[in-house]
Write a protein that holds these residues in place. Structure first.
Motif, mmCIF file in Angstrom:
data_model
loop_
_atom_site.group_PDB
_atom_site.id
_atom_site.type_symbol
_atom_site.label_atom_id
_atom_site.label_comp_id
_atom_site.label_asym_id
_atom_site.label_seq_id
_atom_site.Cartn_x
_atom_site.Cartn_y
_atom_site.Cartn_z
ATOM 1 N N ILE A 5 0.912 -1.220 0.526
ATOM 2 C CA ILE A 5 -0.209 -0.364 -0.127
ATOM 3 C C ILE A 5 0.949 0.895 0.364
ATOM 4 O O ILE A 5 0.688 2.175 -0.711
ATOM 5 C CB ILE A 5 -1.169 0.022 1.285
ATOM 6 N N VAL A 6 1.700 1.461 0.542
ATOM 7 C CA VAL A 6 2.994 2.059 1.186
ATOM 8 C C VAL A 6 3.415 2.820 -0.095
ATOM 9 O O VAL A 6 3.183 4.075 -1.105
ATOM 10 C CB VAL A 6 4.136 2.150 1.853
ATOM 11 N N SER A 10 3.207 5.225 -3.399
ATOM 12 C CA SER A 10 4.191 6.260 -3.811
ATOM 13 C C SER A 10 4.588 6.681 -5.329
ATOM 14 O O SER A 10 5.219 7.842 -5.681
ATOM 15 C CB SER A 10 5.325 5.466 -3.066
ATOM 16 N N MET A 11 3.637 5.563 -5.796
ATOM 17 C CA MET A 11 3.792 6.014 -7.484
ATOM 18 C C MET A 11 3.644 6.957 -8.244
ATOM 19 O O MET A 11 3.625 7.193 -8.888
ATOM 20 C CB MET A 11 2.429 4.762 -7.862
ATOM 21 N N SER A 230 11.397 15.355 2.732
ATOM 22 C CA SER A 230 11.126 13.829 2.430
ATOM 23 C C SER A 230 11.628 12.117 2.578
ATOM 24 O O SER A 230 10.478 11.408 3.288
ATOM 25 C CB SER A 230 10.827 13.194 1.116
ATOM 26 N N ILE A 231 12.889 11.441 2.833
ATOM 27 C CA ILE A 231 13.687 11.501 2.692
ATOM 28 C C ILE A 231 13.826 10.554 4.653
ATOM 29 O O ILE A 231 13.835 9.487 5.309
ATOM 30 C CB ILE A 231 15.225 10.657 2.575
ATOM 31 N N LEU A 232 13.627 12.268 5.817
ATOM 32 C CA LEU A 232 13.385 12.450 6.767
ATOM 33 C C LEU A 232 11.771 11.830 7.149
ATOM 34 O O LEU A 232 11.235 10.914 8.385
ATOM 35 C CB LEU A 232 14.072 13.566 7.137
ATOM 36 N N ASP A 236 9.514 5.658 4.251
ATOM 37 C CA ASP A 236 9.083 3.894 4.257
ATOM 38 C C ASP A 236 8.282 3.917 2.909
ATOM 39 O O ASP A 236 7.520 3.666 1.985
ATOM 40 C CB ASP A 236 7.766 3.287 4.949
ATOM 41 N N THR A 237 8.466 5.962 2.044
ATOM 42 C CA THR A 237 7.619 5.567 0.906
ATOM 43 C C THR A 237 8.803 6.356 -0.083
ATOM 44 O O THR A 237 10.057 6.767 0.389
ATOM 45 C CB THR A 237 6.526 6.734 0.967
#
Length: 327
Positions: A5-6, A10-11, A230-232, A236-237
């Motif tokens: 789902i994550v 994210s797509m 965004s990474i921080l 998980d996306t």
């Protein structure tokens, strides 16, 4: 199921990043055409760099387009495919390759070329001071090395879940990119500001160069910071790829805009009256032009080193020369 789902959610971010990168790629392609059409007499090493940047830019766009197509189109009804990174057929290369991972390497190539070129320009503006290379060089080199290491390590993995182990390395790449770009912009602005002559014509060119430097440098820095945040926050996306897909494209456009802006900046100094600005190579001071306080010389010759360094390259056979002349 939650991981799927994550990644599925994210797509959308990956698709947006791909669309933005495609638009920027169109701009860089037009800029490349403009460059070769107007600056075909530049030194061969500059023309080779432009070609290399465009080839890497094109390859990067192909890779991210393949990634998005694989997940959004080819496997639209196959949610299980969202667990695994897109893998090319092994027979096409000595080892299986993931387009979403290899694109990191080409982003690194583009960033390394452009940042190295801008560092070289600053080094020349500083009268070849070694401290410039010591200040900026390590960030440029470290960012490229980290990009290569990330790609090599990530290619050993098969699922997006495994990539979380490389979160620290991914953050390091973005931090180095942001800091390197920031130092480059600050140093360029500082070097340009120091070369203000007090004359309206030359100061106009220098002011335009300063504004141009801030505008182009801030974009890559902001996108690198956006990718880092965004990474921080959403580690998980794939939300960070919205920014990361565009970074290489912004570097390419910055590089091409720097080269193509020469004709525009040159025209700033053109004047309808007897005063004309030509760009040449030596530094100018009041003593060099023989100016004495309270008098106006009959012939004023101002050699603008700053403009020369930014607007042309060494050994350029199409040297833009001249002086401010007034009678």
């Amino acid at each position: 199921m939650s991981d799927r789902i994550v990644i599925h959610n994210s797509m959308g971010a990956a698709f947006i990043g791909c669309v933005l990168a495609s638009a920027l790629y169109g701009v860089s392609t037009i800029q490349t055409f403009y460059y070769y059409n107007n600056y075909g007499r530049d030194p061969i090493h500059i023309r080779a760099l432009v070609l290399a940047v465009w080839i890497f830019d094109t390859t990067h766009q192909v890779l991210i387009s393949h990634t998005v197509y694989h997940y959004v189109i080819s496997n639209y009804f196959n949610p299980l495919a969202l667990m695994d990174m897109v893998w090319r057929v092994a027979s096409l290369s000595p080892a299986p390759m993931s387009s979403i991972l290899v694109e990191v390497l080409f982003n690194g190539f583009i960033g390394f070329i452009v940042q190295s070129y801008l560092t070289y320009r600053i080094w020349r503006l500083s009268n070849k001071k070694i401290w410039v290379l010591c200040l900026i060089g390590p960030f440029v080199l470290a960012e490229f090395i980290c990009s290569v290491v990330f790609t090599v390590m990530a290619l050993q993995m098969k699922t997006f879940g495994e990539l979380t182990a490389l979160k620290g390395l991914s953050m390091t790449v973005n931090i180095l990119a942001a800091v390197g770009d920031l130092f480059i912009s600050i140093c360029l602005v500082y070097m340009l500001y120091r070369r203000r002559t007090g004359y309206k014509k030359s100061n106009t060119i220098i002011s335009r160069l300063i504004i141009f430097t801030i505008n182009t440098g801030s974009l890559t820095t902001l996108f690198a910071i956006g990718s880092l945040i965004s990474i921080l926050v959403w580690d998980d996306t794939l939300i960070y790829v919205t920014f990361f897909f565009c970074i290489g494209r912004l570097y390419a456009n910055t590089f091409l805009a720097t080269l193509n802006a020469r004709s525009i900046l040159r025209s700033v100094g053109q004047d309808d009256d007897a005063n004309t600005i030509h760009l040449s190579g030596a530094n100018t001071t009041e003593e060099a032009i023989g100016m004495s306080k309270g008098t106006r010389p009959r012939n004023i010759s101002i050699q603008i080193d700053t403009a020369r360094d930014i607007l042309r390259d060494d050994d350029d056979s199409n040297t833009m020369k001249g002086k401010i002349s007034s009678s």
